[in-house]
Scaffold this active site. Structure first.
Site: not given
Length: 298
Positions: A110, A136, A164, A141, A210, A47-48
């Site tokens: 989504y 994850y 995570k 998000r 993380i 994501t980052t």
């Protein structure tokens, strides 16, 4: 007892950009800085890393470059999550091909699948590629939440080695530690995805983080983890006190724009970010500056 494959401080790397393209030279500098600071691993194209905004060829090129430049010095957990199961499989197979140590697979965004759909999604990826997979879960998000019960079922798959957990919910890690085989020994790794609660997460059985914050202050995050690992809670709390302002400030605007601003302040990359994300609002920059100073990262 089997040691966890992924543990300690694992940096969720930003992807530096310049003039609309991935800045490979800056990426190499950032990676070398992380390795020199003593992190245990890195995540390219999570994501980052703006994986949802970069093109597929850009994502794959960054993963391959990270594996090549890391050269076995740290674990590389490649971000291979996608909204479509077939795409997550393709990315994971690519990560395996280029030599990544594992794949980080986010819950499909989504689509908002059911728990049965989530279980089938992760099993399909794990069945398709001989590569360690870390689940994850970041419902804020993705719009879907992987339940504890499904995590417990998925933990039985030989290719699924950890999670995570970016919810910041301590009840979850406590339940997983108590109810998932191998979680207590670290064989199934419980990894925090929320910097500010990493210390608490560790107390409940977590084995690592993380981290977004370690992009900016890797030495401090490594010091925090080392204090945790030797049971020096006084030192751990002291490091956490130094870091909490930065851990908060890096989310005052849409991540990773605050981290990119902070790294630009250090002369390591530009602030450039890919739309629809936007550079950090000027109003939050003083707070980031002050937090960097408090963490010893200015």
């Amino acid at each position: 007892m089997t040691a966890p494959l992924f543990k300690g401080v694992i940096t969720a790397l930003i992807t530096p950009l310049r003039d609309g393209k991935v800045d490979e030279a800056a990426f190499d500098r950032l990676l070398e800085r992380q390795i020199a600071a003593g992190v245990d691993g890195v995540v390219p194209m999570g994501t980052t890393g703006e994986n949802a905004s970069l093109t597929v060829p850009e994502n794959l090129a960054v993963i391959e470059r990270c594996v090549d430049k890391a050269a076995g010095r740290v674990r590389v957990l490649a971000g291979c999550g996608a909204a479509a199961t077939d795409e997550a499989i393709e990315w994971s197979q690519f990560a395996k091909k280029v030599g990544a140590d594992g794949a980080l697979i986010v819950t499909p965004f989504y689509n908002r699948p059911s728990q049965a759909g989530l279980k089938a999604h992760f099993e399909a990826v794990a069945d398709a590629v001989e590569l360690p997979i870390v689940l994850y879960n970041v419902p804020a998000r993705t719009g879907c939440d992987l339940s504890n019960a499904v995590v417990a079922e998925l933990s039985k798959h030989p290719n699924i080695v950890g999670i995570k957990d970016a919810t910041g919910d301590m009840d979850r890690v406590s339940w997983m530690h108590a109810n998932i085989a191998g979680a207590g020994s670290g064989e199934f790794a419980l990894i925090s995805g929320d910097d500010a609660s990493f210390l608490g997460y560790s107390a409940y059985g977590g084995v690592g983080v993380i981290s977004v914050t370690s992009n900016v202050a890797p030495e401090a995050m490594v010091a925090l983890n080392r204090a945790i690992q030797v049971g020096d809670m006084a030192s751990a709390r002291s490091w956490q006190d130094r870091l909490i302002a930065l851990q908060t400030a890096l989310f005052l605007d849409s991540s990773p724009s605050p981290a990119k601003y902070a790294l630009s302040r250090l002369g390591l990359c530009t602030e450039e970010i890919r739309l629809p994300l936007y550079r950090a609002n000027d109003a939050v920059k003083p707070a980031i500056d002050a937090a960097m100073a408090a963490a010893g990262a200015s």
